[in-house]
Design an enzyme around this catalytic site. Structure first.
Site, PDB file in Angstrom:
ATOM      1  N   ASP A 271     -25.105  18.902 -39.094  1.00 43.37           N
ATOM      2  CA  ASP A 271     -26.376  18.662 -38.381  1.00 43.37           C
ATOM      3  C   ASP A 271     -27.267  19.894 -38.561  1.00 43.37           C
ATOM      4  O   ASP A 271     -26.866  21.010 -38.239  1.00 43.37           O
ATOM      5  CB  ASP A 271     -26.084  18.424 -36.893  1.00 43.37           C
ATOM      6  CG  ASP A 271     -27.314  17.949 -36.126  1.00 43.37           C
ATOM      7  OD1 ASP A 271     -27.165  17.075 -35.263  1.00 43.37           O
ATOM      8  OD2 ASP A 271     -28.428  18.469 -36.371  1.00 43.37           O
TER       9      ASP A 271
ATOM     10  N   ASP B 166     -31.479  14.355 -40.273  1.00 43.63           N
ATOM     11  CA  ASP B 166     -30.897  15.689 -40.463  1.00 43.63           C
ATOM     12  C   ASP B 166     -29.399  15.767 -40.228  1.00 43.63           C
ATOM     13  O   ASP B 166     -28.869  16.852 -40.041  1.00 43.63           O
ATOM     14  CB  ASP B 166     -31.625  16.720 -39.571  1.00 43.63           C
ATOM     15  CG  ASP B 166     -31.089  16.741 -38.159  1.00 43.63           C
ATOM     16  OD1 ASP B 166     -30.700  15.660 -37.662  1.00 43.63           O
ATOM     17  OD2 ASP B 166     -31.036  17.823 -37.564  1.00 43.63           O
ATOM     18  N   GLU B 167     -28.712  14.629 -40.262  1.00 41.95           N
ATOM     19  CA  GLU B 167     -27.265  14.731 -40.047  1.00 41.95           C
ATOM     20  C   GLU B 167     -26.491  13.707 -40.874  1.00 41.95           C
ATOM     21  O   GLU B 167     -27.010  12.635 -41.195  1.00 41.95           O
ATOM     22  CB  GLU B 167     -26.919  14.572 -38.559  1.00 41.95           C
ATOM     23  CG  GLU B 167     -27.306  13.248 -37.999  1.00 41.95           C
ATOM     24  CD  GLU B 167     -27.058  13.133 -36.505  1.00 41.95           C
ATOM     25  OE1 GLU B 167     -25.922  13.324 -36.065  1.00 41.95           O
ATOM     26  OE2 GLU B 167     -28.030  12.820 -35.805  1.00 41.95           O
TER      27      GLU B 167
HETATM   28  P1  TTP Z   1     -31.804  16.760 -33.730  1.00 39.34           P
HETATM   29  O1  TTP Z   1     -30.730  17.052 -34.738  1.00 39.34           O
HETATM   30  O2  TTP Z   1     -31.409  16.026 -32.506  1.00 39.34           O
HETATM   31  O3  TTP Z   1     -32.489  18.111 -33.257  1.00 39.34           O
HETATM   32  P2  TTP Z   1     -32.847  19.395 -34.077  1.00 39.34           P
HETATM   33  O4  TTP Z   1     -32.318  19.345 -35.470  1.00 39.34           O
HETATM   34  O5  TTP Z   1     -34.306  19.635 -33.982  1.00 39.34           O
HETATM   35  O6  TTP Z   1     -32.149  20.537 -33.254  1.00 39.34           O
HETATM   36  P3  TTP Z   1     -30.587  20.869 -33.158  1.00 39.34           P
HETATM   37  O7  TTP Z   1     -29.857  19.892 -34.006  1.00 39.34           O
HETATM   38  O8  TTP Z   1     -30.456  22.266 -33.663  1.00 39.34           O
HETATM   39  O9  TTP Z   1     -30.262  20.752 -31.718  1.00 39.34           O
HETATM   40  O10 TTP Z   1     -32.964  15.948 -34.406  1.00 39.34           O
HETATM   41  C1  TTP Z   1     -33.351  16.148 -35.754  1.00 39.34           C
HETATM   42  C2  TTP Z   1     -34.844  16.003 -35.895  1.00 39.34           C
HETATM   43  O11 TTP Z   1     -35.254  14.742 -35.423  1.00 39.34           O
HETATM   44  C3  TTP Z   1     -35.626  17.021 -35.104  1.00 39.34           C
HETATM   45  O12 TTP Z   1     -35.828  18.215 -35.810  1.00 39.34           O
HETATM   46  C4  TTP Z   1     -36.909  16.290 -34.804  1.00 39.34           C
HETATM   47  C5  TTP Z   1     -36.527  14.838 -34.768  1.00 39.34           C
HETATM   48  N1  TTP Z   1     -36.455  14.348 -33.384  1.00 39.34           N
HETATM   49  C6  TTP Z   1     -37.586  13.745 -32.849  1.00 39.34           C
HETATM   50  O13 TTP Z   1     -38.612  13.584 -33.513  1.00 39.34           O
HETATM   51  N2  TTP Z   1     -37.543  13.321 -31.549  1.00 39.34           N
HETATM   52  C7  TTP Z   1     -36.430  13.498 -30.761  1.00 39.34           C
HETATM   53  O14 TTP Z   1     -36.436  13.113 -29.567  1.00 39.34           O
HETATM   54  C8  TTP Z   1     -35.270  14.112 -31.325  1.00 39.34           C
HETATM   55  C9  TTP Z   1     -34.033  14.339 -30.499  1.00 39.34           C
HETATM   56  C10 TTP Z   1     -35.341  14.530 -32.634  1.00 39.34           C
HETATM   57 MG    MG Z   2     -30.322  18.778 -35.831  1.00 42.43          MG
END
Ligand code: TTP
Ligand code: MG
Length: 369
Positions: free
Chosen positions: A8, A116-117
């Site tokens: 992730d 992103d995962e």
């Molecule tokens: P996440 O992997 O949930 O969050 P992140 O990568 O920003 O942070 P981390 O993993 O380090 O906690 O989500 C991936 C992307 O998806 C995030 O960069 C932006 C988008 N996203 C949204 O647009 N709205 C949301 O509510 C969430 C949770 C994520």
């Molecule tokens: Mg993330």
């Protein structure tokens, strides 16, 4: 031995923005919505300078209590000095594709779960948990070198634990949960860490005095079934470190089509157009159900002499609307019926509508990846 990785990316959108604008490094960066200009601030809402919600923010911004889905106006209150940036989806999608291309090289099987995962099954690549850790470090290094981005990785004997583990240490984390340590790792964690356990399930479990995964693990499974049905069994298994679900390789569908042969060959424009409409609807219902969007629409025609012709049109971007599908399919039909001399004269035996160049809609984003 089964070894699953969950990768992730860290604060994905904002990390990409910081990479593109290095002067933002170390600052609270918030990505989301847009900032309105002075003229856009309406008289009714003079104070609402910023509209929309936070997509994500840098870890520096998180220290101010800012998080995804928070109204931007609230984020602005918490940290007026933060750098507010609009969402640049094409950029993040491009970077996402590059990362997935890197990850593919490391995996026996890969399943992308959001922008992103991804889950990677690396069972044949490593022989033990130490090798698995080294392997994940190599992945982290390659992503850092090639993309200048950090990620967090969870390594475990199954998908659920790998996902929980990747969030366990973040950012730039690496958490290994060996099979024999699985229950011990899960036991103290709150039940909401189990993917899929939302506030409602959490509340129901709390009423049963179940707050930690360990309590769920030792709870009477029959009672869980009485309360949650089949899901109760699954929760109990997960809490005990068991999850047999496989890493599902992306099911790449290249195209989807429907065709129909007329009972009687025809040249009648309204019969042909009705048929195209119906076929377009059938195709549309399937892609909608499966979450696909299309770029190319093709029309196939088999004439009375069994000669087959196809015409196609490719759009600049992905579409998902029935109206667009019907419009293009009918335009292509008109091209046939008004086509070159000979074609125009012939009756039609069969019509087919096909969509290709398909994309999938990412559930988290409700956007195309
Ligand atoms: P996440 O992997 O949930 O969050 P992140 O990568 O920003 O942070 P981390 O993993 O380090 O906690 O989500 C991936 C992307 O998806 C995030 O960069 C932006 C988008 N996203 C949204 O647009 N709205 C949301 O509510 C969430 C949770 C994520
Ligand atoms: Mg993330």
């Amino acid at each position: 031995m089964k070894v699953i990785l969950h990768v992730d990316m860290d604060s994905f959108f904002s990390a990409v923005e910081v990479r593109e604008n290095p002067e933002l490094k170390g600052l609270p960066v918030i990505v989301g919505g847009k900032i309105e200009t002075e003229e856009e601030i309406t008289a009714e809402e003079p104070d609402r300078k910023i509209r929309g919600v936070v997509s994500t923010c840098s870890y520096e911004a998180r220290e101010y209590g800012i998080h995804s889905a928070m109204p931007l106006s609230r984020a602005y209150e918490l940290c007026p000095d933060a750098k507010f940036l609009p969402v640049n989806m094409p950029l993040y999608k491009r970077v996402s594709r590059e990362i997935m291309t890197i990850l593919k090289e490391y995996a026996d099987k890969i399943e992308q779960v959001s922008i992103d995962e991804a889950f990677l099954d690396v069972s044949t690549k490593v022989r033990n948990w130490d090798e698995a850790r080294e392997y994940a470090l190599r992945i982290k290094r390659e992503i850092l070198e090639k993309e200048e981005l950090t990620c967090s990785i969870g390594i475990a004997p199954n998908k659920t634990i790998a996902k929980i583990a990747s969030a366990f240490v973040k950012p730039d984390g690496l958490t290994v949960v060996e099979e024999v340590k699985a229950r011990e790792f899960l036991a103290p964690l709150p039940v909401k860490k189990i993917p899929g356990v939302g506030p409602k399930t959490e509340q129901m479990l709390k009423k049963m005095n179940i707050e930690q995964i360990g309590q769920l693990a030792s709870y009477d499974v029959q009672e869980l079934v009485a309360k949650f049905g089949k899901y109760g069994t699954r929760l109990h298994l997960i809490a005990n470190g068991i999850d047999e679900s496989e890493v599902e390789e992306e099911w790449e569908r290249k195209s989807l089509s429907r065709e129909r042969t007329f009972a009687e060959d025809t040249k009648d424009a309204s019969v042909l157009n009705n048929c195209v409409d119906e076929l377009a609807e059938e195709v549309y219902n399937t892609i909608k159900k499966e979450g696909f969007v299309f770029k190319t629409v093709a029309l196939k025609v088999k004439f009375e002499d069994f000669v087959v012709c196809t015409r196609a049109k490719t759009l600049k971007s992905f579409h998902s609307e029935l109206s667009m599908l019907k419009k293009i399919a009918k335009e292509l039909m008109t091209e046939f019926s008004q086509g070159k001399g000979k074609e125009k004269e012939k009756k039609i035996r069969l019509v087919g509508v096909r969509v290709s160049n398909l994309g999938v809609v990412d559930e988290k984003q409700r956007r195309i990846v």
